[in-house]
Design an enzyme around this catalytic site. Structure first.
Site, PDB file in Angstrom:
ATOM      1  N   TYR A 127     -30.633 -12.347  11.150  1.00 51.49           N
ATOM      2  CA  TYR A 127     -29.351 -11.811  11.648  1.00 51.49           C
ATOM      3  C   TYR A 127     -28.245 -12.862  11.555  1.00 51.49           C
ATOM      4  O   TYR A 127     -28.335 -13.932  12.172  1.00 51.49           O
ATOM      5  CB  TYR A 127     -29.525 -11.372  13.100  1.00 51.49           C
ATOM      6  CG  TYR A 127     -28.275 -10.811  13.742  1.00 51.49           C
ATOM      7  CD1 TYR A 127     -27.877  -9.506  13.495  1.00 51.49           C
ATOM      8  CD2 TYR A 127     -27.502 -11.590  14.601  1.00 51.49           C
ATOM      9  CE1 TYR A 127     -26.737  -8.975  14.088  1.00 51.49           C
ATOM     10  CE2 TYR A 127     -26.366 -11.068  15.198  1.00 51.49           C
ATOM     11  CZ  TYR A 127     -25.987  -9.765  14.944  1.00 51.49           C
ATOM     12  OH  TYR A 127     -24.866  -9.249  15.529  1.00 51.49           O
ATOM     13  N   ASN A 199     -33.105 -19.257  10.874  1.00 56.03           N
ATOM     14  CA  ASN A 199     -32.059 -18.720  11.742  1.00 56.03           C
ATOM     15  C   ASN A 199     -32.627 -18.542  13.153  1.00 56.03           C
ATOM     16  O   ASN A 199     -32.374 -17.559  13.824  1.00 56.03           O
ATOM     17  CB  ASN A 199     -31.577 -17.372  11.180  1.00 56.03           C
ATOM     18  CG  ASN A 199     -30.362 -16.824  11.902  1.00 56.03           C
ATOM     19  OD1 ASN A 199     -29.350 -17.496  12.042  1.00 56.03           O
ATOM     20  ND2 ASN A 199     -30.443 -15.580  12.348  1.00 56.03           N
ATOM     21  N   SER A 237     -34.405 -15.280  14.135  1.00 59.24           N
ATOM     22  CA  SER A 237     -35.472 -15.083  13.156  1.00 59.24           C
ATOM     23  C   SER A 237     -35.590 -16.157  12.081  1.00 59.24           C
ATOM     24  O   SER A 237     -34.647 -16.884  11.788  1.00 59.24           O
ATOM     25  CB  SER A 237     -35.351 -13.717  12.459  1.00 59.24           C
ATOM     26  OG  SER A 237     -35.201 -12.678  13.387  1.00 59.24           O
ATOM     27  N   SER A 275     -36.683 -12.896  18.167  1.00 59.58           N
ATOM     28  CA  SER A 275     -36.747 -13.622  16.902  1.00 59.58           C
ATOM     29  C   SER A 275     -37.799 -12.971  16.019  1.00 59.58           C
ATOM     30  O   SER A 275     -38.945 -12.795  16.426  1.00 59.58           O
ATOM     31  CB  SER A 275     -37.101 -15.095  17.147  1.00 59.58           C
ATOM     32  OG  SER A 275     -37.007 -15.851  15.967  1.00 59.58           O
ATOM     33  N   GLY A 276     -37.410 -12.609  14.813  1.00 58.26           N
ATOM     34  CA  GLY A 276     -38.347 -12.027  13.859  1.00 58.26           C
ATOM     35  C   GLY A 276     -38.897 -13.120  12.972  1.00 58.26           C
ATOM     36  O   GLY A 276     -38.240 -13.547  12.027  1.00 58.26           O
TER      37      GLY A 276
END
Length: 365
Positions: A127, A199, A237, A275-276
């Protein structure tokens, strides 16, 4: 500027010639970077990883792992089912996944022609809405095709490029990073390369080579981005792509992907709630896997495919290579990034190189 330019050495195994995922023979990387001051402020793009030149018609084995699932990496169900990666990989921002996926479908059709087959491209996201007009959908199909067209082996641009243009990592400017490791065996040399779109993470948790860098370089020295009250620190993420020329089977690829989480943890990432943190590993050491199609005449004269497999006793060494390459790739993303002011005047400051070296020297590194 990269970590090793600052004297930062991660791990003990040697790097490939470019210290990049492209040290795995045949792997190519391309970026399209989109920036405009605005308004609206645009700081985004797309990065592609091409496993080999014939990936559209010749799959490779792959496996995936999830540390935390607040993210997307398309195509994983078919990889889990079949163990095969059938397309190039795209990485972009959260709201551009569909565009990139559709463009990769088009790229496969262009390469393979019309026919009775399907395409399930792998596209990951993080993101960038803190620095980019993410709802403006600025990434278009033409940008994906441009990244594919310029994909190359050799050195890989890092930091504020491609999909990593608008990313933030541990409270500093983040983005794309890469690294590689090599090992020699009785049957030859194996290479493991990593590419990350970083990120993720919180400032106070950042550690490099065990040094509490995030605590030593606090907001009083390098400001953290001004986050909205609703934005939980550590959200955002990381996508990790691992490549190797070792002849791994799908279950071994999945095990390799899992080890990338240890690198994230060594640097202070904890897989926060929003967070992915998604990892994909592919192996080019087995080739000749037939393409998917419903055509009855496809490979009916070749019902079996001879395969090789790395001995289980060697997996620990490959795990070490994957961890070290991923860890250095994240550090390279931080070191290679540049300060960026984007959406709503919000600024993500780069990790200051002088302060970083001072912090490490204070701890004897």
């Amino acid at each position: 500027m990269r970590a090793r330019d600052l004297g930062i050495l991660v791990g003990e195994h040697p790097t490939g010639s470019h210290n990049a995922i492209t040290d795995v023979a045949g792997v190519r990387v391309g970026h399209t970077t989109l920036q405009q001051a605005g308004p609206p402020a645009v700081n985004t793009g797309v990065t592609v990883v091409v496993p080999h030149s014939d990936i559209w018609t010749e799959p490779v084995f792959a496996g995936a792992h999830r540390l935390n699932g607040s993210g997307e990496l398309t195509g994983l169900e078919w990889i889990r089912e079949s163990g095969e990666l059938t397309t190039a990989i795209g990485i972009t921002n959260t709201h551009s996944v569909g565009t990139v996926r559709d463009a990769l479908v088009d790229a496969q059709v262009q390469a393979r022609g019309e026919g009775l087959y399907w395409s399930l491209p792998v596209v990951g996201e993080t993101y960038d809405g803190l620095l980019n007009d993410i709802n403006g959908h600025h990434v278009r199909a033409e940008h994906v095709h441009a990244a594919l067209a310029e994909a190359a082996d050799g050195p890989v641009a890092e930091g504020n490029v491609g999909g990593g243009t608008g990313m933030i990592c541990h409270g500093f400017k983040g983005g794309i990073g890469t690294a590689s490791r090599i090992t020699d065996t009785a049957t030859g040399r194996y290479t493991v390369g990593a590419l990350v779109q970083a990120n993720h993470g919180r400032r106070e948790r950042l550690r490099i080579n065990g040094v509490h860098v995030g605590e030593m370089i606090g907001p009083d020295q390098v400001p953290t981005p001004d986050l909205p009250r609703s934005y939980e620190p550590g959200s955002g993420s990381i996508i990790v792509i691992l490549a190797t020329d070792a002849p791994l089977l799908p279950h071994q690829c999945a095990r390799l992907a899992q080890r990338a989480t240890l690198a994230i943890g060594r640097l202070g990432g904890t897989g926060e709630q929003y967070s992915g943190d998604l990892m994909l590993a592919f192996a080019t050491g087995n080739r000749g896997i037939p393409p998917y199609a419903w055509d009855e005449d496809v490979d009916t004269e070749r019902p079996e495919v001879p395969l090789r497999m790395v001995a289980p006793q060697l997996m620990t060494r490959l795990f070490d290579l994957a961890i070290e390459a991923t860890e250095e790739a994240i550090v390279n993303a931080l070191v290679g990034a540049r300060t960026l002011t984007g959406r709503d005047g919000r600024t993500a400051h780069a990790l200051d190189h002088t302060l970083l070296r001072t912090a490490l020297l204070m701890e004897g590194h």
